[in-house]
Design a protein around this motif. Structure first.
Motif, short mmCIF file in Angstrom:
data_model
loop_
_atom_site.label_atom_id
_atom_site.label_comp_id
_atom_site.label_asym_id
_atom_site.label_seq_id
_atom_site.Cartn_x
_atom_site.Cartn_y
_atom_site.Cartn_z
N PHE A 77 -6.91 28.69 8.12
CA PHE A 77 -7.50 28.57 9.58
C PHE A 77 -8.84 28.81 9.72
O PHE A 77 -9.51 29.38 9.19
N VAL A 78 -9.20 28.06 10.99
CA VAL A 78 -10.53 28.32 11.58
C VAL A 78 -10.44 28.22 13.10
O VAL A 78 -9.59 27.71 13.50
N ALA A 79 -11.57 29.03 13.79
CA ALA A 79 -11.43 29.05 15.17
C ALA A 79 -11.63 27.31 15.64
O ALA A 79 -12.28 26.51 14.95
N ASP A 80 -10.98 27.09 16.69
CA ASP A 80 -11.15 25.76 17.09
C ASP A 80 -11.86 25.67 18.58
O ASP A 80 -12.11 24.60 19.16
N GLY A 81 -12.75 26.75 19.08
CA GLY A 81 -13.46 26.78 20.21
C GLY A 81 -12.80 27.00 21.49
O GLY A 81 -13.32 27.05 22.54
N THR A 82 -11.60 27.03 21.35
CA THR A 82 -10.84 27.44 22.72
C THR A 82 -10.06 28.78 22.72
O THR A 82 -9.22 28.87 23.69
N GLY A 83 -10.39 29.50 21.69
CA GLY A 83 -9.72 30.80 21.74
C GLY A 83 -8.64 30.84 20.82
O GLY A 83 -8.19 31.91 20.66
N GLY A 84 -8.29 29.67 20.04
CA GLY A 84 -7.35 29.60 19.11
C GLY A 84 -7.56 29.48 17.79
O GLY A 84 -9.05 29.20 17.70
N HIS A 85 -7.06 28.85 16.90
CA HIS A 85 -7.13 28.59 15.68
C HIS A 85 -6.57 27.27 15.28
O HIS A 85 -5.46 26.87 15.74
N ALA A 86 -7.25 26.50 14.16
CA ALA A 86 -6.70 25.26 13.64
C ALA A 86 -6.41 25.63 12.42
O ALA A 86 -7.16 26.21 11.50
N PHE A 87 -5.07 25.17 11.87
CA PHE A 87 -4.35 25.83 10.82
C PHE A 87 -4.31 24.50 10.03
O PHE A 87 -4.38 23.17 10.33
N ALA A 88 -4.38 24.49 8.52
CA ALA A 88 -4.38 23.64 7.40
C ALA A 88 -3.73 24.16 6.21
O ALA A 88 -3.46 25.26 5.75
N THR A 89 -2.97 23.15 5.58
CA THR A 89 -2.56 23.30 4.51
C THR A 89 -3.33 22.92 3.22
O THR A 89 -2.98 23.31 1.76
N THR A 90 -4.15 22.06 3.27
CA THR A 90 -5.12 21.69 2.22
C THR A 90 -6.59 22.13 2.56
O THR A 90 -6.91 22.22 3.79
N LEU A 91 -7.30 22.14 1.36
CA LEU A 91 -8.79 22.39 1.74
C LEU A 91 -9.38 21.42 2.43
O LEU A 91 -10.35 21.59 3.44
N TYR B 198 -15.27 22.36 14.39
CA TYR B 198 -15.88 23.60 15.07
C TYR B 198 -17.22 23.71 15.04
O TYR B 198 -17.58 24.15 16.01
N ARG B 199 -17.91 23.31 13.84
CA ARG B 199 -19.23 23.30 13.77
C ARG B 199 -20.14 22.57 15.04
O ARG B 199 -21.07 22.93 15.67
N ALA B 200 -19.37 21.39 15.13
CA ALA B 200 -19.86 20.43 16.12
C ALA B 200 -19.75 21.03 17.45
O ALA B 200 -20.58 20.89 18.21
N TRP B 201 -18.57 21.57 17.67
CA TRP B 201 -18.44 22.34 18.76
C TRP B 201 -19.31 23.40 19.38
O TRP B 201 -20.10 23.27 20.42
N GLN B 202 -19.61 24.14 18.24
CA GLN B 202 -20.66 25.27 18.36
C GLN B 202 -22.10 24.56 18.68
O GLN B 202 -22.89 25.10 19.40
N ARG B 203 -22.47 23.48 18.22
CA ARG B 203 -23.83 22.78 18.45
C ARG B 203 -23.85 22.23 19.67
O ARG B 203 -24.99 22.31 20.32
N LYS B 204 -22.67 21.65 20.09
CA LYS B 204 -22.56 21.28 21.56
C LYS B 204 -22.90 22.42 22.60
O LYS B 204 -23.62 22.25 23.49
#
Length: 401
Positions: A345-359, A369-375
């Motif tokens: 899981f990683v932060a999604d920029g909205t206060g929550g997280h995005a989850f994943a089952t694979t790398l 998330y990095r793109a959101w940070q740059r914006k």
């Protein structure tokens, strides 16, 4: 020969015969015999002085009764009429304080007009042993009787001590030490991390800091035991210490109630597979301990790689102890986690997280998330000084890889 010559018929020298007895009149009977002194008579002047004295004493008694009645009336009136305090105030009654001392303190504080009337009034109502220790909120213009009833009720002012979820023991102790309504010293040693309940305690002034600590520790122990007893049977956790340790990591990862169970599931899935947990809050605790990271200090790449007993990027499994005090929700989330295949899981920029089952899915979420940070950074650069560009998660947001 005349034998009675010169004498009477009884013979010479004989006593004359008594004449007939005539009864005395009533007045004559009351007259004293000659030679007997008359009974003492009180003079008119003497009788007048006695009457005057008796009248005087009666007047005094009546005056005293009237004065006493007036005093009672005025005292009762003063006891029940509105008091002199315009704004009201809090008033502290210490244990073993007598009515006389309470009355004097109330008068000095301007909460009553006459300490003597208050003292007499309390005793007249037979409440001299009924006033209770505590701190009381006295309303504006409260009468002496209202104050008496308030002190009799024991309804003291209460204070709150709040220990939020996610604080370390050190941070919780700072709050307890700083609370001005608590009394007594702090313990010389900190209890174990994770052993303080995250709760709000109500207390009255004079409660001790040690009492608060004892209560918080007892509550946390009971809460952990309760939830641990009804945990899922297949958790890869050896004991309560590991249980609280993982719950403390979940607590620090998110404040969103709808995510806790899913994040707990991610960490438990990784433990089952032998994967490192890679949780940013464990880096911070390993570096700064219970005092916490300074708010203006980001996490550097070198921090991630720095080995500490708590850094789950460099150690396998769980840290040796909790990194904070978890609340009920995080404990419940670990005891009964979401059943998913999520490993990331990683932060999604909205206060929550995005989850994943694979790398692969996780890396895509990280890129977003990095793109959101740059914006956000670009908007911040364009915004006038002092104006925020937008809301988002601070740097150093967790990304489990």
């Amino acid at each position: 020969m005349n034998t009675n010559s010169g004498g009477n018929e009884f013979g010479r020298g004989a006593a004359p015969q008594a004449g007939p007895i005539v009864p005395k009149t009533a007045n004559e009977a009351l007259r004293p015999e000659k030679g007997t002194p008359p009974p003492a008579r009180r003079s008119r002047k003497s009788r007048s002085q006695v009457i005057v004295f008796l009248n005087f004493m009666l007047s005094l008694v009546l005056l005293a009764m009237v004065g006493a009645g007036l005093a009672v009336y005025l005292g009762k009136k003063a006891f029940i009429e509105p008091g002199p305090s315009v704004s009201g105030d809090t008033f502290l009654v210490k244990p073993s304080t007598g009515v006389a001392q309470i009355a004097e303190q109330l008068e000095r504080r301007g909460l009553i007009s006459d300490a003597r009337i208050f003292r007499i009034g309390v005793r007249a109502y037979d409440n001299d042993q009924a006033l209770k220790a505590g701190e009381y909120e006295i309303k504006p213009h409260a009468s002496m009787r209202e104050i008496m009833e308030l002190l009799k009720s024991g309804k003291s002012v209460t204070y709150a001590l709040t220990i939020p979820e996610g604080l370390t023991v050190h941070q919780a102790f700072e709050r307890i030490a700083a609370h001005e309504a608590l009394a007594g010293d702090m313990p010389a040693q900190l209890p174990p991390e994770g052993s303080i309940a995250t709760d709000t305690l109500r207390f009255t002034r004079g409660a001790t800091r040690q009492q608060m600590i004892d209560k918080l520790m007892a509550d946390q122990k009971a809460l952990v035991a309760e939830i641990w007893a009804r945990r899922d049977s297949d958790l890869p956790l050896a004991d309560e210490n590991e249980f609280v340790t993982l719950a403390s990591i979940v607590e620090k990862e998110t404040s969103r109630g709808d995510e806790r169970s899913r994040i707990a599931g991610v960490f438990l899935n990784r433990l089952r597979k032998g994967m490192r947990l890679q949780s940013d809050p464990t880096i911070i605790y390993g570096l700064f301990g219970g005092k916490g990271k300074p708010s203006d200090r980001p996490i550097y790449q070198s921090d991630i790689e720095k080995p500490t007993p708590y850094n789950t990027y460099t150690i396998n499994g769980l840290p040796p102890a909790p990194i904070a005090n978890p609340g009920r929700a995080s404990l419940e989330a670990v005891a009964n986690p979401s059943k998913t295949e999520d490993l990331y899981f990683v932060a999604d920029g909205t206060g929550g997280h995005a989850f994943a089952t694979t790398l692969k899915e996780h890396n895509e979420n990280v890129a977003r998330y990095r793109a959101w940070q740059r914006k956000q950074a670009a908007e911040a650069a364009k915004a006038p000084a002092g104006q925020p560009a937008g809301e988002g998660e601070a740097s150093g947001a967790t990304s489990t890889q």
